[in-house]
Design a protein around this motif. Structure first.
Motif, PDB file in Angstrom:
ATOM      1  N   ARG A   1      23.011 -29.712   3.549  1.00  0.00           N
ATOM      2  CA  ARG A   1      23.621 -30.381   2.388  1.00  0.00           C
ATOM      3  C   ARG A   1      22.622 -31.306   1.703  1.00  0.00           C
ATOM      4  O   ARG A   1      22.584 -31.408   0.479  1.00  0.00           O
ATOM      5  CB  ARG A   1      24.877 -31.138   2.799  1.00  0.00           C
ATOM      6  CG  ARG A   1      26.052 -30.235   3.071  1.00  0.00           C
ATOM      7  CD  ARG A   1      27.274 -31.064   3.485  1.00  0.00           C
ATOM      8  NE  ARG A   1      28.346 -30.202   3.899  1.00  0.00           N
ATOM      9  CZ  ARG A   1      29.406 -29.905   3.154  1.00  0.00           C
ATOM     10  NH1 ARG A   1      29.520 -30.400   1.955  1.00  0.00           N
ATOM     11  NH2 ARG A   1      30.350 -29.120   3.629  1.00  0.00           N
TER      12      ARG A   1
ATOM     13  N   VAL B   1      30.251 -15.428  -1.439  1.00  0.00           N
ATOM     14  CA  VAL B   1      28.910 -15.991  -1.495  1.00  0.00           C
ATOM     15  C   VAL B   1      27.877 -14.885  -1.675  1.00  0.00           C
ATOM     16  O   VAL B   1      26.961 -14.989  -2.493  1.00  0.00           O
ATOM     17  CB  VAL B   1      28.614 -16.842  -0.245  1.00  0.00           C
ATOM     18  CG1 VAL B   1      27.154 -17.241  -0.181  1.00  0.00           C
ATOM     19  CG2 VAL B   1      29.491 -18.091  -0.246  1.00  0.00           C
TER      20      VAL B   1
ATOM     21  N   THR C   1      28.609 -23.026   4.903  1.00  0.00           N
ATOM     22  CA  THR C   1      29.901 -22.449   5.319  1.00  0.00           C
ATOM     23  C   THR C   1      29.800 -21.847   6.718  1.00  0.00           C
ATOM     24  O   THR C   1      30.747 -21.956   7.507  1.00  0.00           O
ATOM     25  CB  THR C   1      30.401 -21.394   4.307  1.00  0.00           C
ATOM     26  OG1 THR C   1      29.431 -20.365   4.168  1.00  0.00           O
ATOM     27  CG2 THR C   1      30.689 -22.012   2.952  1.00  0.00           C
TER      28      THR C   1
ATOM     29  N   VAL D   1      30.629 -23.067  -3.961  1.00  0.00           N
ATOM     30  CA  VAL D   1      29.423 -23.816  -4.290  1.00  0.00           C
ATOM     31  C   VAL D   1      29.729 -25.307  -4.339  1.00  0.00           C
ATOM     32  O   VAL D   1      29.008 -26.122  -3.775  1.00  0.00           O
ATOM     33  CB  VAL D   1      28.811 -23.334  -5.623  1.00  0.00           C
ATOM     34  CG1 VAL D   1      27.683 -24.249  -6.082  1.00  0.00           C
ATOM     35  CG2 VAL D   1      28.314 -21.902  -5.479  1.00  0.00           C
ATOM     36  N   LYS D   2      30.825 -25.675  -4.988  1.00  0.00           N
ATOM     37  CA  LYS D   2      31.183 -27.080  -5.114  1.00  0.00           C
ATOM     38  C   LYS D   2      31.498 -27.692  -3.752  1.00  0.00           C
ATOM     39  O   LYS D   2      31.162 -28.839  -3.483  1.00  0.00           O
ATOM     40  CB  LYS D   2      32.362 -27.252  -6.063  1.00  0.00           C
ATOM     41  CG  LYS D   2      32.665 -28.708  -6.347  1.00  0.00           C
ATOM     42  CD  LYS D   2      33.615 -28.871  -7.501  1.00  0.00           C
ATOM     43  CE  LYS D   2      33.976 -30.306  -7.687  1.00  0.00           C
ATOM     44  NZ  LYS D   2      33.186 -31.017  -8.637  1.00  0.00           N
TER      45      LYS D   2
ATOM     46  N   ILE E   1      20.407 -29.243  -0.411  1.00  0.00           N
ATOM     47  CA  ILE E   1      21.119 -28.855  -1.634  1.00  0.00           C
ATOM     48  C   ILE E   1      21.041 -29.980  -2.656  1.00  0.00           C
ATOM     49  O   ILE E   1      20.738 -29.754  -3.834  1.00  0.00           O
ATOM     50  CB  ILE E   1      22.584 -28.470  -1.328  1.00  0.00           C
ATOM     51  CG1 ILE E   1      22.637 -27.139  -0.578  1.00  0.00           C
ATOM     52  CG2 ILE E   1      23.410 -28.422  -2.618  1.00  0.00           C
ATOM     53  CD1 ILE E   1      24.017 -26.779  -0.053  1.00  0.00           C
TER      54      ILE E   1
ATOM     55  N   ALA F   1      30.163 -26.925  -0.879  1.00  0.00           N
ATOM     56  CA  ALA F   1      28.904 -27.166  -0.179  1.00  0.00           C
ATOM     57  C   ALA F   1      28.025 -28.144  -0.945  1.00  0.00           C
ATOM     58  O   ALA F   1      27.090 -28.707  -0.387  1.00  0.00           O
ATOM     59  CB  ALA F   1      28.157 -25.855   0.032  1.00  0.00           C
ATOM     60  N   ASN F   2      28.344 -28.358  -2.229  1.00  0.00           N
ATOM     61  CA  ASN F   2      27.456 -29.087  -3.113  1.00  0.00           C
ATOM     62  C   ASN F   2      28.258 -29.910  -4.120  1.00  0.00           C
ATOM     63  O   ASN F   2      28.710 -29.373  -5.126  1.00  0.00           O
ATOM     64  CB  ASN F   2      26.575 -28.049  -3.846  1.00  0.00           C
ATOM     65  CG  ASN F   2      25.924 -28.616  -5.065  1.00  0.00           C
ATOM     66  OD1 ASN F   2      25.553 -29.777  -5.088  1.00  0.00           O
ATOM     67  ND2 ASN F   2      25.805 -27.809  -6.098  1.00  0.00           N
TER      68      ASN F   2
ATOM     69  N   MET G   1      22.018 -20.343  -3.120  1.00  0.00           N
ATOM     70  CA  MET G   1      23.131 -19.570  -2.573  1.00  0.00           C
ATOM     71  C   MET G   1      22.961 -19.351  -1.070  1.00  0.00           C
ATOM     72  O   MET G   1      23.948 -19.332  -0.330  1.00  0.00           O
ATOM     73  CB  MET G   1      23.281 -18.252  -3.324  1.00  0.00           C
ATOM     74  CG  MET G   1      23.658 -18.433  -4.801  1.00  0.00           C
ATOM     75  SD  MET G   1      25.051 -19.561  -5.125  1.00  0.00           S
ATOM     76  CE  MET G   1      26.389 -18.652  -4.378  1.00  0.00           C
TER      77      MET G   1
ATOM     78  N   VAL H   1      24.193 -22.553   0.450  1.00  0.00           N
ATOM     79  CA  VAL H   1      25.653 -22.611   0.409  1.00  0.00           C
ATOM     80  C   VAL H   1      26.238 -21.783   1.552  1.00  0.00           C
ATOM     81  O   VAL H   1      27.137 -22.228   2.266  1.00  0.00           O
ATOM     82  CB  VAL H   1      26.186 -22.130  -0.956  1.00  0.00           C
ATOM     83  CG1 VAL H   1      27.686 -21.897  -0.932  1.00  0.00           C
ATOM     84  CG2 VAL H   1      25.813 -23.126  -2.052  1.00  0.00           C
ATOM     85  N   LYS H   2      25.686 -20.594   1.734  1.00  0.00           N
ATOM     86  CA  LYS H   2      26.150 -19.732   2.831  1.00  0.00           C
ATOM     87  C   LYS H   2      25.901 -20.409   4.178  1.00  0.00           C
ATOM     88  O   LYS H   2      26.746 -20.351   5.077  1.00  0.00           O
ATOM     89  CB  LYS H   2      25.455 -18.377   2.769  1.00  0.00           C
ATOM     90  CG  LYS H   2      25.949 -17.425   3.838  1.00  0.00           C
ATOM     91  CD  LYS H   2      25.275 -16.079   3.779  1.00  0.00           C
ATOM     92  CE  LYS H   2      25.815 -15.211   4.904  1.00  0.00           C
ATOM     93  NZ  LYS H   2      25.040 -14.018   5.100  1.00  0.00           N
TER      94      LYS H   2
END
Length: 146
Positions: free
Chosen positions: A111, A8, A81, A32-33, A114, A35-36, A74, A77-78
């Motif tokens: 989420r 990431v 996770t 990425v996918k 995002i 988380a999104n 990004m 996304v981090k």
């Protein structure tokens, strides 16, 4: 988890440089996918600039969008996770349900952010691209991702 964090951070460094047409590695795209689940149409546009016959004005507008919004994406996304790991670890540590619910709520909130940003991105593409280019982008995405 450490490997995912490195991926990431590497993505963030690469993408914040403005190289919007550069594709993500399979591992980065998987993160990425995960988380999104929203479609990554910008990647399709970046990989198919010639096929879509983007003008310089369009390329510039899209690059500006990426420079502005991809670093934020990004980071989100981090955050997803990180929160997933916190939730996992807290559950194994015997944390009460109220703690687990709080962490899960934070993760779902990120989420949602995002999804909101990806929707803004799709709407921006609809403004920047011609109808035919957008139609072609959607067809290319569907062809690549079933």
């Amino acid at each position: 988890m450490k490997k995912l964090a490195i991926m990431v951070l590497t993505s963030l460094a690469l993408l914040s440089s403005g190289a919007w047409a550069e594709g993500l590695s399979k591992e980065q795209m998987a993160a990425v996918k995960h988380a999104n689940p929203m479609p990554n149409l910008m990647q399709v546009v970046g990989e198919n600039q010639d096929k879509l016959k983007l003008t310089e004005k369009q390329k510039k507008a899209l690059a500006q969008w990426v420079d502005r919004y991809r670093p934020r994406m990004m980071k989100m996304v981090k955050a997803v996770t990180t929160l997933e790991k916190q939730l996992h670890d807290a559950a194994l540590a015997g944390a009460p349900g109220s703690v687990l619910k709080k962490i899960a709520s934070q993760m779902l909130s990120v989420r949602g952010a995002i999804i909101k940003q990806k929707t803004m991105c799709r709407n921006n593409l609809a403004r920047v691209l011609t109808r035919d280019q957008l139609k072609q982008t959607l067809a290319l995405y569907k062809k690549q991702h079933g």
